[in-house]
Design an enzyme around this catalytic site. Structure first.
Site, mmCIF file in Angstrom:
data_model
loop_
_atom_site.group_PDB
_atom_site.id
_atom_site.type_symbol
_atom_site.label_atom_id
_atom_site.label_comp_id
_atom_site.label_asym_id
_atom_site.label_seq_id
_atom_site.Cartn_x
_atom_site.Cartn_y
_atom_site.Cartn_z
ATOM 1 N N SER A 1 147.659 -40.802 46.781
ATOM 2 C CA SER A 1 147.929 -42.005 47.563
ATOM 3 C C SER A 1 149.045 -41.757 48.574
ATOM 4 O O SER A 1 149.878 -40.873 48.392
ATOM 5 C CB SER A 1 148.352 -43.136 46.635
ATOM 6 O OG SER A 1 147.511 -43.145 45.514
ATOM 7 N N VAL A 2 149.053 -42.603 49.615
ATOM 8 C CA VAL A 2 150.085 -42.505 50.634
ATOM 9 C C VAL A 2 150.877 -43.803 50.650
ATOM 10 O O VAL A 2 150.299 -44.896 50.612
ATOM 11 C CB VAL A 2 149.463 -42.260 52.029
ATOM 12 C CG1 VAL A 2 150.550 -41.936 53.032
ATOM 13 C CG2 VAL A 2 148.432 -41.154 51.976
ATOM 14 N N GLY B 1 147.493 -45.916 52.123
ATOM 15 C CA GLY B 1 146.273 -45.131 52.190
ATOM 16 C C GLY B 1 146.014 -44.464 50.868
ATOM 17 O O GLY B 1 146.886 -44.421 49.999
ATOM 18 N N ASP C 1 139.330 -30.209 57.662
ATOM 19 C CA ASP C 1 138.994 -31.622 57.508
ATOM 20 C C ASP C 1 139.380 -32.404 58.764
ATOM 21 O O ASP C 1 140.131 -33.368 58.712
ATOM 22 C CB ASP C 1 139.691 -32.187 56.266
ATOM 23 C CG ASP C 1 139.035 -33.471 55.771
ATOM 24 O OD1 ASP C 1 137.904 -33.770 56.225
ATOM 25 O OD2 ASP C 1 139.640 -34.172 54.954
#
Ligand SMILES: *[C@@H]1O[C@H](CO)[C@@H](O)[C@H](O)[C@H]1NC(C)=O
Ligand SMILES: *[C@@H]1O[C@H](CO)[C@@H](O)[C@H](O)[C@H]1NC(C)=O
Ligand SMILES: *[C@@H]1O[C@H](CO)[C@@H](O)[C@H](O)[C@H]1NC(C)=O
Ligand SMILES: *[C@@H]1O[C@H](CO)[C@@H](O)[C@H](O)[C@H]1NC(C)=O
Ligand SMILES: *[C@@H]1O[C@H](CO)[C@@H](O)[C@H](O)[C@H]1NC(C)=O
Length: 882
Positions: free
Chosen positions: A547-548, A541, A657
């Site tokens: 980033s993941v 992701g 979020d």
């Protein structure tokens, strides 16, 4: 017999290992002289009329009643060497621990007596004056029984209980005893004086708390060893062979669990110094298994009033000194007083001087300087945000119960110190940047901003209360001073290194060790994470933060590692403070933070990995369709997770979020909210004020556009949007619905149909219209082919519409949302007048990101020209681990 507990609770300032060994030896000797209970004449029951006293009855040790196997005994007993205070006690024979005392606040002399009559138990002094008694009973007493669990029970003729000592806890709870909500343990003044003292351990419906003069200083849920297992409403606390539990109606409803190694005898005790410990006893010694708070400096009056406590880990004994501008108080008072004799603490509030008794011209504020913190700042909300120091001080001057303030310069947050002043704690660097001021009267000097406090061990020596064993103490002081010096030098060293190398680029492990943040989760080495992710090869992701990556740790557990690149927060310390907060939030519906890593400028977060990825993929993707029941469970689970963030944990966390991308699904499709707490990492300071917009288009509440404050109701709005998407199975604003819709609404006199000529469907508006017409099934994902429950669809749509109200205050809070989904709280009819804004805003508002710049002014960028400045973050998907 002497009561000895070698591992905890000394009333002296210092606990040295020498002292400790001394006690152990003493303990062993005593243990040999007085063999354990088995040899005592044991009476399991006694009957009225019965009299016992320390010297005359049954046994030279005062024991008059013994449980069946001799594990516990009841006695008229004196825990100290000085034979002055005698108590009717229940004693654990093997360890000599007093687990309960009747007359803790009204001790008797050695010639006092205990009487058992048909009316109950009484304790009287040598003159026959009543000092303590059981409350009036329902019927007359047949017998007094001491059970094998240590419960003293008055029985009536049918053997039913009239009164039990387990229902009147003192400072200890044992296996088998329940501590119900509202009940509390109260600390003893010392190990020898059992009278109830200043610390309380109470059970609330969602936590176990330690309090001091009504101020909370510790919560079980914040402890790293405490795991929140489910959402039950707590009814009681219990300990057993395998742990400590906060439970619902019965033992199967576990809310919080602290797992402990198996042990046959274990107590939970609130010690005289205000720490709650769980200890087990085996092989003739105590082992401490759990302690809250785990650092001494986190107990409120460890260094006396206004004393400054410096953590001295690994030693559990802290170092006490006075903040600069203060000096040690007079001999028999512990703590510090202003160095300027003309200044004194103002009188406390009372009926005659309540309110504005103090002429504000003689009230001034004594600055504590940077790096000094106070325990209550972590447990209370600021009284006000966005005020200047003068306003904050005036608020305090005008309130006689205010003793001082802590002020956050950059957010203008104003915290008040009330009730009772305790000890301060020192922070080595940074932190919340709060500045403390103590209210004093009788001087015309005003605020004085001091630099960092000097390390004044001489001050400390003055205040030393020598209790016992002067020789042993002096060696321990030497040891401590040496240790303190060592730690100070190390700190100094790392500090200078940091300055030389310029801020936090100078990454080294010492820098992090230089400060101590309780509850910080595991810290990983960068190399370790590099190996786990095979040099960050599997990206799963990406988003505004970075980033993941998927990885596998050496213990074979699969993790999602988030590399944070767009970090707004300054410094390691602030970062770690946030991480400690996030890492301590445990809930079944929240993704767990397993640890973190600091590497140069990079910050990495290690999360548990969720096999089913995020809700958006499952819900909007082309895979198997998410069935109705699964959708409803996801709605309920994520509502519970958010409710916990908003009100279940220590620091209220506003997610900012909420969207399907941030709701992950585990193996059983259980919803887990991810990325909570991260919005804070972007803020310049810990504060409830948000000046930049951080949400994601499509889920943003209208208040992002106005200057009204962002609150947890902002998350409620976004959650409402997610609920609608769960019903429809598609994005509320999908790609084809361009922002032309608003023109339709302009030309159509402010009212356009969601399914207008251009074929656009703004789903929330469509939902409102279908609600008005009562056609709920029209809203359902066609892929479900009617496999839904109409009532549940109606329920989700109702709740969703209530969440979307334009006015934040009218939206339900997340706890009510959970209640409505569960069915406990009745559903109201959505107020259409609060939803009319949907007809005007349409996709234009939700789709075209609107940016509020840091000055607070609004700017409306053109749709799709968003890739600059703050909008970068807000318009990007801040993705969770997948
Ligand atoms: C206990 O003493 C009271 C008063 O002294 C007396 O009335 C009662 O009968 C006695 N009970 C027993 C069981 O001996
Ligand atoms: C009460 O319990 C004791 C001990 O278990 C027993 O000996 C006695 O018979 C019981 N009495 C009644 C009335 O049940
Ligand atoms: C201790 O209590 C917990 C919660 O009720 C329970 O799950 C566990 O099995 C108990 N352990 C023992 C040894 O009884
Ligand atoms: C603080 O704020 C008050 C009210 O907002 C204002 O009147 C006062 O001048 C301010 N003081 C300072 C020192 O800025
Ligand atoms: C507080 O902030 C203002 C401006 O932001 C600054 O001028 C002032 O020096 C700060 N005060 C302290 C005590 O840091």
């Amino acid at each position: 017999m002497l009561f000895m507990k070698p591992s905890t609770n000394f009333s002296s300032f210092f606990i040295s290992s020498n002292l400790y060994m001394g006690y152990c030896l003493l303990f062993l000797t005593i243990f040999l002289v007085f063999p354990p209970a088995s040899s005592l004449s044991s009476l399991e029951y006694i009957y009225p009329n019965f009299t016992a006293s320390e010297f005359q009855h049954i046994d030279s040790s005062g024991v008059f009643l013994s449980s069946r196997n001799g594990t516990f005994a009841a006695a008229i007993f004196n825990p100290g060497a000085l034979k002055t205070n005698f108590y009717l006690c229940i004693i654990h024979m093997a360890s000599n621990a007093i687990i309960w005392s009747a007359n803790r606040d009204t001790p008797i002399s050695s010639s006092g007596i205990m009487n058992l009559t048909t009316k109950g138990i009484t304790v009287s002094d040598q003159y026959g004056n009543l000092r303590w008694s059981t409350p009036p009973l329902q019927s007359s007493v047949y017998a007094l029984l001491l059970t094998e669990m240590g419960n003293l029970v008055l029985l009536d003729h049918s053997n039913s209980s009239l009164w039990e000592s387990f229902h009147y806890p003192t400072d200890t709870i044992v296996i088998g005893q329940h501590l119900p909500v509202g009940m509390y343990l109260s600390s003893a003044a010392s190990d020898y004086n059992l009278s109830s003292s200043i610390y309380n351990f109470t059970i609330s419906t969602s936590d176990a708390l330690l309090q001091w003069y009504g101020q909370t200083y510790w919560k079980l849920s914040m402890d790293t060893k405490a795991f929140i297992i489910s959402n039950y409403v707590v009814k009681y606390m219990a300990i057993n062979r395998t742990g400590l539990f906060l439970l619902g109606h019965d033992a199967s409803e576990i809310f919080i669990q602290v797992s402990l190694p198996p042990a046959d005898f274990r107590i939970g005790k609130l010690g005289p110094l205000g720490r709650f410990t769980v200890q087990s006893f085996s092989d003739a010694q105590w082992e401490q298994e759990f302690s809250g708070p785990d650092s001494s400096c986190r107990t409120p009056s460890i260094c006396g009033q206004m004393g400054l406590c410096t953590d001295n880990s690994p030693s559990i004994t802290p170092i006490c000194s006075c903040p600069s501008g203060f000096q040690a108080g007079s001999q028999n008072m512990s703590g510090c007083v202003p160095s300027d004799d003309s200044q004194s603490l103002p009188l406390a509030c009372n009926s005659t001087n309540n309110g504005s008794q103090l002429n504000s011209s003689i009230v001034s504020f004594l600055g504590l300087g940077y790096g000094i913190d106070y325990f209550s700042n972590d447990f209370s909300q600021p009284l006000k945000y966005g005020v200047n120091l003068t306003v904050c001080q005036d608020l305090c001057s005008g309130d006689c119960s205010c003793l001082g303030i802590f002020y956050g310069n950059s957010s203008g947050s104003c915290y008040m110190l009330e009730n009772e002043l305790g000890s301060f704690t020192s922070r080595n660097s940074g932190g919340m940047n709060l500045l403390g001021y103590i209210k004093v009267s009788g001087s015309n000097t005003t605020t004085n901003d001091n630099g960092p406090p000097p390390n004044s061990s001489s001050n400390h020596k003055k205040r030393l209360r020598v209790v016992v064993l002067v020789l042993l103490l002096s060696t321990s002081i030497l040891l401590l001073v040496a240790l303190g010096l060592l730690i100070w030098m190390r700190w100094k060293l790392s500090k200078t290194k940091e300055i030389k190398l310029g801020g936090f680029n100078s990454q080294s492990s010492e820098d992090l060790d230089a400060f101590y943040i309780p509850g910080l989760p595991k810290r990983f080495d960068y190399e370790e994470l590099e190996v786990a992710t095979d040099k960050f090869s599997t990206q799963i992701g990406s988003g505004g933060f970075g980033s993941v990556y998927k990885g596998t740790l050496s213990d074979k557990s699969v993790v999602a590692i988030k590399k944070i690149t767009n970090l707004g927060i300054q410094g390691r310390k602030e970062f770690c403070t946030e991480i400690a907060v996030i890492g301590n939030v445990h809930h079944v519906n929240l993704v767990r933070l397993k640890g973190f890593c600091v590497h140069g400028r990079q910050r990495l977060l290690v999360y548990e990995y969720m096999n089913h990825g995020s809700l958006d993929r499952t819900l909007f993707g082309s895979g198997p369709v998410l069935e109705w029941q699964e959708r409803f469970d996801v709605a309920l689970g994520s509502a519970r997770g958010l409710a916990y963030l908003h009100s279940g944990c220590e620091h209220k966390i506003i997610h900012c979020d909420v969207k399907p991308e941030n709701i992950l699904l585990d193996d059983h499709l259980q919803a887990k909210i991810s990325d909570f707490g991260l919005s804070k990492l972007l803020s310049p300071e810990q504060s409830g004020l948000f000046t930049t917009m951080r949400g994601t288009r499509g889920y943003l509440a209208p208040e992002w556009l106005t200057t009204s404050a962002i609150s947890e109701k902002t998350d409620v709005y976004s959650f409402g949007m997610v609920l609608l998407e769960l019903v429809s199975g598609r994005k509320n604003c999908s790609l084809q619905s361009q922002s032309h819709s608003i023109e339709d609404s302009d030309s159509g006199g402010g009212h356009f149909l969601s399914s207008s000529r251009s074929g656009l469907v703004y789903y929330p508006l469509f939902a409102l219209e279908m609600h008005e017409q009562g056609k709920y099934l029209e809203l359902v994902d066609p892929r479900l082919e009617g496999r839904v429950t109409r009532e549940e669809v109606e329920k989700l749509v109702h709740v969703a519409l209530c969440c979307l109200y334009e006015e934040p205050a009218l939206r339900p809070n997340m706890i009510s949302v959970v209640g409505m989904l569960e069915g406990g709280i009745p559903l109201g009819q959505p107020r259409t007048e609060s939803l009319n804004f949907l007809r005007f805003y349409g996709c234009r508002f939700t789709e075209a990101s609107t940016i509020m710049d840091p000055n607070g002014s609004l700017s409306y960028p053109q749709a799709n020209s968003l890739q600059t400045g703050f909008s970068y973050i807000s318009s990007q998907q801040i993705s969770g681990p997948r």
